[in-house]
Design a protein around this motif. Structure first.
Motif, PDB file in Angstrom:
ATOM      1  N   ASP A 270      39.944  -6.306  16.885  1.00 50.75           N
ATOM      2  CA  ASP A 270      38.816  -5.497  16.431  1.00 50.75           C
ATOM      3  C   ASP A 270      39.244  -4.759  15.165  1.00 50.75           C
ATOM      4  O   ASP A 270      39.992  -3.784  15.226  1.00 50.75           O
ATOM      5  CB  ASP A 270      38.408  -4.519  17.545  1.00 50.75           C
ATOM      6  CG  ASP A 270      36.964  -4.054  17.425  1.00 50.75           C
ATOM      7  OD1 ASP A 270      36.336  -4.358  16.391  1.00 50.75           O
ATOM      8  OD2 ASP A 270      36.477  -3.391  18.358  1.00 50.75           O
ATOM      9  N   GLU A 271      38.785  -5.247  14.044  1.00 55.02           N
ATOM     10  CA  GLU A 271      39.157  -4.702  12.728  1.00 55.02           C
ATOM     11  C   GLU A 271      40.666  -4.589  12.532  1.00 55.02           C
ATOM     12  O   GLU A 271      41.190  -3.495  12.299  1.00 55.02           O
ATOM     13  CB  GLU A 271      38.481  -3.339  12.519  1.00 55.02           C
ATOM     14  CG  GLU A 271      36.970  -3.455  12.608  1.00 55.02           C
ATOM     15  CD  GLU A 271      36.270  -2.117  12.431  1.00 55.02           C
ATOM     16  OE1 GLU A 271      36.812  -1.269  11.711  1.00 55.02           O
ATOM     17  OE2 GLU A 271      35.191  -1.935  13.017  1.00 55.02           O
TER      18      GLU A 271
ATOM     19  N   THR B  13      32.173  -4.469  19.198  1.00 58.89           N
ATOM     20  CA  THR B  13      33.197  -4.005  20.137  1.00 58.89           C
ATOM     21  C   THR B  13      32.731  -4.187  21.584  1.00 58.89           C
ATOM     22  O   THR B  13      33.517  -4.565  22.453  1.00 58.89           O
ATOM     23  CB  THR B  13      33.511  -2.519  19.848  1.00 58.89           C
ATOM     24  OG1 THR B  13      34.009  -2.431  18.514  1.00 58.89           O
ATOM     25  CG2 THR B  13      34.551  -1.969  20.807  1.00 58.89           C
TER      26      THR B  13
ATOM     27  N   GLU C 256      39.476  -1.268  19.406  1.00 61.51           N
ATOM     28  CA  GLU C 256      39.005  -0.273  18.441  1.00 61.51           C
ATOM     29  C   GLU C 256      40.098   0.730  18.087  1.00 61.51           C
ATOM     30  O   GLU C 256      40.305   1.065  16.927  1.00 61.51           O
ATOM     31  CB  GLU C 256      37.821   0.441  19.071  1.00 61.51           C
ATOM     32  CG  GLU C 256      36.855   0.969  18.094  1.00 61.51           C
ATOM     33  CD  GLU C 256      35.588   1.418  18.808  1.00 61.51           C
ATOM     34  OE1 GLU C 256      34.596   1.603  18.120  1.00 61.51           O
ATOM     35  OE2 GLU C 256      35.603   1.582  20.044  1.00 61.51           O
TER      36      GLU C 256
HETATM   37 MG   LIG Z   1      33.580  -1.557  16.823  1.00 67.36          MG
END
Ligand SMILES: [Mg+2]
Ligand SMILES: Nc1ncnc2c1ncn2[C@@H]1O[C@H](COP(=O)(O)OP(=O)(O)OP(=O)(O)O)[C@@H](O)[C@H]1O
Lengths: 245, 318
Positions: free
Chosen positions: B161-162, B45, B85
């Motif tokens: 991010d994810e 991140t 995030e």
């Molecule tokens: Mg992260």
């Protein structure tokens, strides 16, 4: 640039209107304030409502308190609700974000006061006008509105600083509350530290000016302070240096 | 040579208590899906934040399409979209208002905005619910909205991010298809982090693995597998007792033996003779039913890389 400032301000208003419509965050209290200041007090004071010097105290006070709730939330709220980082990842400039938030808060307070004044004026006319149009002298309206605007702008300048540094909205509100309390104690400090002859001198000169002129001057002073605060806030709010969460 | 979408050179970022990024260097070419992998706290991140100009590097340099986000942040963000995030959706606003705000922020014309928002919300199955406040939505729905927001203004580069965290398997699969299509057909560069290794292997044409802010490996998933995954044979049969397994582990050509339910997984050292191993087992009284060559899975490779033994493994790039 103005387009971006407006985009941010617009988003702020949409968010607050959602809250007001759901009667969260002071939705009810705002209705109460409108009922009291816009309807009940003009009904009771009658025509003297139009010339009451009290207006110069409670309207600015009220407006600034409206402004302050919105501005305290501005950056701290985005941080707390985890939207700040995404906002900063957008192409909006730092300056546009800060100015948009200040504009939203100031206009919100100002629009609220102006609407309420209009309601009050209508009520007085309906109840006590007897077919004639009762008016508030234009210089008085101008002075009042300037004071309201200056006060809101000033408070938002302080608020945006507080909000920048606070991790949560609650924390921002607490710090902000203390600062406002200190500001309200200004007259006490004045009485404590300024020699009595000087006090009398200042007060007599102020009363010679008359309420309107005095208000305009105070508004001007607040406006200038607000400008300095806002410029400082813009300088401080820089990507890369802002705590994201 | 064309300018890479992303260039990271000697990147260091220190936080008061931790060095989050430790001399990280890599390039990501344009138009591919790049997967950034690593355990929790590895620094993924933070890299995205640096590339978007949200966090300044302590040392080193980064470029996004040749522009340093530190000085040219506005230009970088102009052409980038991001799902970070946190999904970053405004819960008090409706889905429509959320996207409209970001469309305005990117100066999309009102006609284009309306059409694009409709296209994306329909694609994610959210169009019917466009006028609801997002606060009441499920996590996966918010995540979809956030993905729509990230690609709304048709950026050249998308940071995710994810992105599939919180999505159901069907939604994840369809998002993967969308991302692959964006890269292949529209030439969009996608920089994604994920903890789903199967997803990374399927979707990414290039991956980087980091741990404690250092790059452990970088290449195509196939390269990572062939460079690291030792060859394996899986052997099934009756009589695979603990004693047999212990004995087998000491036999020449065998690097290690693991039980995997009914089977054993035998790691081979280079040049090992599978026939000799089978013969040894038969000699030990095992009734063999199945012998299968296998490769280490991408997950095995990843685990090997990021486990502490990963430090000592040969070929670790720093
Ligand atoms: Mg992260
Ligand atoms: N603002 C910050 N202040 C202090 N330390 C930070 C900050 N941001 C990140 N770190 C530290 O930097 C390291 C890397 O964090 P980062 O969030 O980049 O990891 P990650 O790879 O994204 O992890 P995850 O998979 O859990 O999301 C961690 O040790 C983290 O504690």
């Amino acid at each position: 640039m103005m387009h971006d400032v407006w985009t941010v301000a617009r988003k702020e208003w949409l968010e607050i209107f959602d809250q007001l419509l759901r009667f969260k965050r002071g939705g009810w209290s705002i209705l109460l304030i409108i009922a009291f200041l816009g309807v009940i007090s003009p009904l009771q004071l009658g025509t003297s409502w139009l010339s009451s010097p009290l207006m110069f105290f409670y309207w600015p006070l009220l407006t600034t308190s409206m402004t302050s709730t919105l501005i305290a939330d501005s950056i701290a709220g985005e941080r707390e609700r985890h939207t700040l980082e995404t906002l900063l990842a957008s192409r909006l400039s730092d300056t546009a974000i800060i100015l948009g938030k200040i504009l939203a808060a100031v206009m919100y307070g100002f629009a609220f006061a102006a609407t309420n004044l209009l309601i009050g004026w209508t009520v007085v006319n309906l109840k006590h006008g007897h077919g004639e149009l009762l008016t508030i002298p234009a210089p008085r309206v101008a002075a009042l509105l300037s004071l309201i605007l200056g006060g809101s702008f000033f408070i938002s300048g302080i608020g945006v600083f507080v909000s920048l540094r606070a991790a949560t909205v609650r924390q921002a509100q607490q710090t902000f509350g203390v600062i406002i309390l200190l500001l309200m104690m200004a007259p006490v400090i004045f009485a404590q530290f300024v020699a009595p002859e000087r006090q009398a001198n200042i007060i007599s000169r102020a009363s010679e000016l008359g309420l309107e002129t005095l208000s305009l001057r105070v508004a001007g002073g607040l406006g200038a302070l607000a400008l300095a605060l806002n410029v400082a806030a813009i300088r401080r709010f820089k990507r890369g240096a802002v705590v994201l969460d | 040579m064309t300018v890479p979408a992303i260039r990271v050179q000697g990147l260091v970022r220190d936080f008061p208590k931790v060095r989050a990024l430790d001399h990280l260097s890599f390039d990501v070419p344009a138009g591919i899906v790049f997967g950034f992998l690593g355990p929790n706290g590895a620094g993924k991140t933070t890299v995205i934040r640096v590339l978007l100009g949200l966090v300044n590097p302590t040392e080193g340099r980064t470029e996004v399409f040749g522009v340093d986000p530190r000085t040219g942040g506005e230009q970088v963000r102009q052409h980038a979209g991001a799902l970070l995030e946190h999904n970053g959706v405004y819960e008090r606003l409706t889905a429509l208002q959320n996207l409209d705000f970001f469309g305005r922020a990117w100066h999309m014309s009102s006609g284009d905005r309306a059409a694009r928002i409709r296209e994306l919300l329909s694609q994610f199955g959210l169009w019917e619910r466009r006028d609801e406040s997002v606060g009441g939505w499920s996590r996966g729905m918010k995540q979809k909205l956030a993905v729509a927001r990230a690609v709304l203004h048709r950026p050249r580069l998308v940071f995710l991010d994810e992105p599939t965290a919180g999505l159901d398997p069907v939604a994840s699969a369809s998002l993967r298809d969308d991302l692959a299509r964006l890269a292949q057909q529209e030439g969009v560069t996608i920089f994604l982090t994920t903890h789903n290794l199967a997803e990374a292997e399927r979707l990414c044409s290039l991956v980087g693995v980091i741990r404690r802010g250092q790059l452990l490996d970088f290449g195509t998933p196939a390269e990572l597998r062939s460079a690291r995954g030792a060859p394996i044979v899986r052997i099934g049969g009756r009589g695979l007792t603990d004693e047999v397994v212990q004995g087998l582990a000491l036999t020449p050509g065998v690097g290690g033996v693991e039980r995997d339910r009914e089977e054993i997984r035998v790691q081979l050292v280079p040049g090992a003779d599978v026939g000799a191993i089978v013969a040894w087992l038969v000699g030990a009284g095992v009734a063999i039913e199945e012998v299968r060559r296998d490769r280490a899975s991408f997950e095995d490779v990843f685990l090997e890389l990021v486990s502490s033994e990963g430090d000592k493994a040969p070929g670790v790039t720093r």
